[in-house]
Design an enzyme around this catalytic site. Sequence first.
Site, mmCIF file in Angstrom:
data_model
loop_
_atom_site.group_PDB
_atom_site.id
_atom_site.type_symbol
_atom_site.label_atom_id
_atom_site.label_comp_id
_atom_site.label_asym_id
_atom_site.label_seq_id
_atom_site.Cartn_x
_atom_site.Cartn_y
_atom_site.Cartn_z
ATOM 1 N N ASP A 272 -17.983 -7.039 47.670
ATOM 2 C CA ASP A 272 -16.853 -7.947 47.856
ATOM 3 C C ASP A 272 -16.665 -8.286 49.339
ATOM 4 O O ASP A 272 -16.760 -7.406 50.197
ATOM 5 C CB ASP A 272 -15.594 -7.220 47.325
ATOM 6 C CG ASP A 272 -14.389 -8.112 47.222
ATOM 7 O OD1 ASP A 272 -14.474 -9.138 46.538
ATOM 8 O OD2 ASP A 272 -13.351 -7.782 47.838
ATOM 9 N N GLU A 314 -21.093 -11.160 48.210
ATOM 10 C CA GLU A 314 -20.155 -12.283 48.163
ATOM 11 C C GLU A 314 -19.909 -12.698 49.610
ATOM 12 O O GLU A 314 -19.199 -12.022 50.349
ATOM 13 C CB GLU A 314 -18.826 -11.872 47.511
ATOM 14 C CG GLU A 314 -17.912 -13.049 47.298
ATOM 15 C CD GLU A 314 -16.428 -12.766 47.534
ATOM 16 O OE1 GLU A 314 -15.623 -13.644 47.202
ATOM 17 O OE2 GLU A 314 -16.061 -11.695 48.054
HETATM 18 C C1 NOJ Z 1 -12.951 -11.576 46.492
HETATM 19 C C2 NOJ Z 1 -12.698 -11.421 45.029
HETATM 20 O O1 NOJ Z 1 -13.601 -12.244 44.323
HETATM 21 C C3 NOJ Z 1 -11.259 -11.771 44.790
HETATM 22 O O2 NOJ Z 1 -10.974 -11.847 43.425
HETATM 23 C C4 NOJ Z 1 -10.386 -10.772 45.483
HETATM 24 O O3 NOJ Z 1 -9.037 -11.146 45.371
HETATM 25 C C5 NOJ Z 1 -10.737 -10.680 46.966
HETATM 26 N N1 NOJ Z 1 -12.139 -10.631 47.203
HETATM 27 C C6 NOJ Z 1 -10.111 -9.453 47.578
HETATM 28 O O4 NOJ Z 1 -10.795 -8.304 47.161
#
Ligand code: NOJ
Length: 625
Positions: A272, A314
């Site tokens: 993430d 990500e």
């Molecule tokens: C990216 C995630 O895809 C999202 O859903 C989340 O709120 C944020 N990161 C914080 O972890």
Amino acid sequence: MACAASTEAEKALLPGQVRSQIPNQIYQTRSRRLRSRLTFANITLQLALQRELFQCLGFKSVASSIGRRRRMIKDLWYKNAVLYCLSVGTYMDANADGIGDFQGLMRRLDYLHGLGITAIWLMPFQKSPGKDDGYDISDYYAVNPAYGSMGDFVEFTHGAKQRGIRVIIDLVVNHTSNEHPWFQEARRNPDSKYRDWYIWSKKRPSHANTGMVFPGVQKSTWTRDPVAKQWYFHRFYDFQPDLNTSHPAVQAEILKIMGFWIQLGVSGFRMDAVPFVISTKGPDVRTPREQYDMLRAFREFLQWRVGDSIILAEANVLPRTDMQYFGHDGDRMQMMFNFQVNQNLFYALASADTRPLAKALNRTEKRPETGQWGLFLRNHDELDLGRLTEKQRQQVFKAFGPNPEDQLYDRGIRRRLAPMLGGDRRRLELAYSLMFTLPGTPVLRYGDELGMGDDLSLKERTCCRTPMQWSTEPNGGFTKSNKPIVPVISDGPYGYEHVNAAEQRRDSNSMLNWTERIIRMRKEVPEVGWGEFEILKTGDPAVLAIRYDWRNNSVLFLHNFAEDPREFECSAGLKSKTGDRLVNLLTADHSTAGENGKHCVCLEGYGYRWYRVGGLDYLLKRSEF
Ligand code: NOJ
Ligand code: CA
């Protein structure tokens, strides 16, 4: 020149493997000095030795020449996987408390197996107060009791493995929940070792109202904690204090978390918020700097523990920094989501102009041979259009999310794909056909195989996170409880009464069965995951033609983004005559080139074609490299 560290490397490597098992040619390719700089405190000499060995084995610089490419490992599972993302809490509730759980998910593994997916990306399931659907973790080493026990988790990964399905899980380590004992201890006790695990400031930093990820909802990136009597940094919501990821102890803990879940049977992580994880942080940091070396350390650790595990990053970054994430030598993240292509794909769908998409594909073409893009349409967040020009963004808004309630964070659309495309089956197939044939590994989202809709009465991103619709049973067969954790979509065109897996299973023309068939075909076209691509000229901006070449075979895909039929001429772009024959893989509508070597194709509105170049004897022609 032989590997300088070869003797040591032999020792470090391998239970059961000896130097002579490594092909000489490979072993001798090492031409680069040993990089000895270790970022993490607890990475030992052993890892450096293993890295040296990786270099010897050709993990490095694989992208740079065909000669090296031939030495590539041929079975990197993620290069041609079909990923399916789901959250345990909204998939299937086995104990009737309204919350999906591992027991329920396990009962649906046969469904997933039948669909043909090869890996599950499991969204956060660890202990959490659940203020950001689990992206606020309060114990990295425990399963949220509402989802089951640690035993259930292991049973689930085992059940998946038995069906040949891998599992990757979210790794959320940019921040914790503010209820995490580390943060609680840190705020209470300035002398605690955990104090430095977070980012503090005695005064409110002057830039506290900049850098919010959720503009319009999140007001600040610094909040005063009344207990610590200091301000703490949170890139996301205030209940998600950022970890001080530059701190060696935090870095060591991140490795420990990875090691823990890897040991329990997962094949890797969707990491993430990677750019934030590796950024410098602090009250004086106005322009954060990415510390890319951290990525290498994550990967080294992971591959040391389990060789074929991966990280899918990500990272919504500009193409010019992609290689920093993959690593020029393919030594950082194995996979990244291709946000650049995602946004331009939606622009192309909205405008029928594929030129910016073609540009995005070319700009993201470069990646190490071991690297791979994750290709997606919609995910659990808003469709982020922040990288488009203002004009392009407005065009996408107009086409797919014109109302204020469709939009979110001043940059995106929060709807699911089917309602965005007006439930138009032709457009849905076009979009999914693209996801399966653009360069990379497709990542589906649960429910999209049914064309599930959204519930805009739910706040922020929850609208597209409603429970899976299994049948016409009450609550779509998701739960026996009459209080599901998130309301199941009912009534209207996307209600479970109309859109559900059981009914679509029986209908050979359903979206579900189309998806199953397209996955099956995609698996027989490994050229997409492994090959090199070329975008071909069609003379029509509404039509995208892309050809992949791999191991003496080629495939060609055509997509018409326009509503009306398009007729055009297109050459397969190969020097040989092989390109004169195109065999359609989905229907019996094949094509033979004219005298000029060009194919005259007529694509219906939103039409698509999957062609094998040459003929169906391609497998007899496939070369070894
Ligand atoms: C990216 C995630 O895809 C999202 O859903 C989340 O709120 C944020 N990161 C914080 O972890
Ligand atoms: Ca339950």
